[in-house]
Write an enzyme that holds these catalytic residues in place. Structure first.
Site, PDB file in Angstrom:
ATOM      1  N   GLY A  46       0.834  -1.198   0.000  1.00  8.10           N
ATOM      2  CA  GLY A  46       0.000   0.000   0.000  1.00  8.10           C
ATOM      3  C   GLY A  46       0.868   1.247   0.000  1.00  8.10           C
ATOM      4  O   GLY A  46       2.029   1.203   0.430  1.00  8.10           O
ATOM      5  N   GLN A  51       3.062   9.987   1.141  1.00 17.00           N
ATOM      6  CA  GLN A  51       4.345   9.279   1.119  1.00 17.00           C
ATOM      7  C   GLN A  51       5.182   9.629  -0.104  1.00 17.00           C
ATOM      8  O   GLN A  51       6.381   9.363  -0.135  1.00 17.00           O
ATOM      9  CB  GLN A  51       4.125   7.762   1.175  1.00 17.00           C
ATOM     10  CG  GLN A  51       3.550   7.291   2.502  1.00 17.00           C
ATOM     11  CD  GLN A  51       3.410   5.788   2.525  1.00 17.00           C
ATOM     12  OE1 GLN A  51       2.408   5.250   2.084  1.00 17.00           O
ATOM     13  NE2 GLN A  51       4.423   5.094   3.005  1.00 17.00           N
ATOM     14  N   CYS A  88       6.210  -0.141   7.043  1.00 23.19           N
ATOM     15  CA  CYS A  88       5.820   0.985   6.189  1.00 23.19           C
ATOM     16  C   CYS A  88       6.995   1.386   5.312  1.00 23.19           C
ATOM     17  O   CYS A  88       8.131   1.424   5.780  1.00 23.19           O
ATOM     18  CB  CYS A  88       5.419   2.153   7.098  1.00 23.19           C
ATOM     19  SG  CYS A  88       4.933   3.640   6.224  1.00 23.19           S
ATOM     20  N   LEU A  89       6.713   1.699   4.047  1.00 22.17           N
ATOM     21  CA  LEU A  89       7.798   2.099   3.139  1.00 22.17           C
ATOM     22  C   LEU A  89       8.449   3.413   3.586  1.00 22.17           C
ATOM     23  O   LEU A  89       9.576   3.694   3.206  1.00 22.17           O
ATOM     24  CB  LEU A  89       7.271   2.228   1.706  1.00 22.17           C
ATOM     25  CG  LEU A  89       6.819   0.918   1.037  1.00 22.17           C
ATOM     26  CD1 LEU A  89       6.303   1.180  -0.376  1.00 22.17           C
ATOM     27  CD2 LEU A  89       7.941  -0.119   0.995  1.00 22.17           C
ATOM     28  N   HIS A 130      -4.079   1.290   7.606  1.00 25.85           N
ATOM     29  CA  HIS A 130      -2.735   1.877   7.626  1.00 25.85           C
ATOM     30  C   HIS A 130      -2.647   3.053   6.643  1.00 25.85           C
ATOM     31  O   HIS A 130      -2.130   4.122   6.984  1.00 25.85           O
ATOM     32  CB  HIS A 130      -1.716   0.781   7.275  1.00 25.85           C
ATOM     33  CG  HIS A 130      -0.297   1.241   7.200  1.00 25.85           C
ATOM     34  ND1 HIS A 130       0.673   0.836   8.094  1.00 25.85           N
ATOM     35  CD2 HIS A 130       0.333   2.069   6.331  1.00 25.85           C
ATOM     36  CE1 HIS A 130       1.829   1.407   7.778  1.00 25.85           C
ATOM     37  NE2 HIS A 130       1.652   2.151   6.699  1.00 25.85           N
ATOM     38  N   GLU A 131      -3.162   2.851   5.437  1.00 18.80           N
ATOM     39  CA  GLU A 131      -3.056   3.902   4.415  1.00 18.80           C
ATOM     40  C   GLU A 131      -3.959   5.094   4.732  1.00 18.80           C
ATOM     41  O   GLU A 131      -3.572   6.248   4.507  1.00 18.80           O
ATOM     42  CB  GLU A 131      -3.380   3.337   3.025  1.00 18.80           C
ATOM     43  CG  GLU A 131      -2.465   2.204   2.559  1.00 18.80           C
ATOM     44  CD  GLU A 131      -0.981   2.476   2.741  1.00 18.80           C
ATOM     45  OE1 GLU A 131      -0.555   3.639   2.655  1.00 18.80           O
ATOM     46  OE2 GLU A 131      -0.235   1.513   3.018  1.00 18.80           O
ATOM     47  N   HIS A 134      -2.349   7.381   7.078  1.00 15.63           N
ATOM     48  CA  HIS A 134      -1.388   8.291   6.434  1.00 15.63           C
ATOM     49  C   HIS A 134      -2.073   9.591   5.992  1.00 15.63           C
ATOM     50  O   HIS A 134      -1.485  10.661   6.064  1.00 15.63           O
ATOM     51  CB  HIS A 134      -0.779   7.640   5.186  1.00 15.63           C
ATOM     52  CG  HIS A 134       0.429   6.790   5.471  1.00 15.63           C
ATOM     53  ND1 HIS A 134       1.573   7.281   6.048  1.00 15.63           N
ATOM     54  CD2 HIS A 134       0.675   5.486   5.213  1.00 15.63           C
ATOM     55  CE1 HIS A 134       2.477   6.304   6.156  1.00 15.63           C
ATOM     56  NE2 HIS A 134       1.958   5.197   5.660  1.00 15.63           N
TER      57      HIS A 134
END
Ligand code: ZN
Length: 150
Positions: A46, A51, A88-89, A130-131, A134
Site C-alpha cells: 500500500g 508518502q 511501512c515504506l 494503515h493507508e 497516512h
C-alpha cells in the site's frame, strides 16, 4: 508512469492532514499510476499520496490480489480485531505489532470520481487502515503495542 521519491519518517509532510480530492483529472490519474509503480518497485502492499509528497486523500493498495485505488476513502464499518506485525515504506527497517479491525468497509471514489464501497478482511483490512491513517498524518509507529522487552 514514473517512480516518485518515498518520503521517510521525520519528513514533516508525513504528519500533515491531507486535503480531499475535488478534481478528478489527468493529474490525479498520473499520481495514482506513479504511486502504484513506486509501491510495486519497493515491494509494498500500500502507498498513500503523502508518502510521495502530495497532500491529497489518495491511496493505492495491492496485497497480491490486484490494484485497488481509493480516493477520499472513509471507513464506514469495522468489525472485530487483529494484532499483527506492520511495516511501512516510509519507515524502513522498523516493524511492530499493531491492533486493527479484522474487517472494514471503506467508501471511496475511483479515479473518475465514481463512488463505491469495498470490504476487506485480514491483511486487506490492515492495509486500508494503515493507508487511511497516512491521510490523517499518522504513522503506525504511534500505534505499536509495546511488549515488556521494550
Ligand atoms: Zn505506511
Amino acid at each position: 508512469m514514473a517512480l516518485r521519491e518515498i518520503r521517510k519518517k521525520g519528513d514533516e509532510i508525513l504528519y500533515k492532514k491531507c486535503k480531499e480530492v475535488m478534481v478528478f483529472d489527468k493529474k490525479l490519474a498520473i499520481l495514482l499510476d506513479d504511486m502504484y509503480e513506486t509501491m510495486q518497485k519497493h515491494d509494498g502492499v500500500g502507498l498513500a499520496a503523502p508518502q510521495v509528497g502530495i497532500l491529497k486523500r489518495a491511496v493505492v493498495v495491492d496485497i497480491g490480489d490486484g490494484k485497488i485505488e481509493l480516493v477520499n476513502p472513509e471507513i464506514i464499518k469495522s468489525e472485530g480485531s487483529q494484532i499483527d506485525q506492520e511495516g511501512c515504506l516510509s519507515v524502513p527497517g522498523e516493524w511492530g505489532n499493531v491492533e486493527r479491525p479484522n474487517k472494514v468497509t471503506v467508501k471511496a471514489c475511483d479515479r473518475n470520481g465514481k463512488s463505491f464501497e469495498i470490504t476487506g478482511e485480514g491483511l486487506l483490512a490492515r492495509a486500508f487502515c494503515h493507508e487511511i491513517d497516512h491521510l490523517n498524518g499518522e504513522l503506525f509507529l504511534d500505534k505499536v503495542i509495546k511488549t515488556e522487552e521494550d
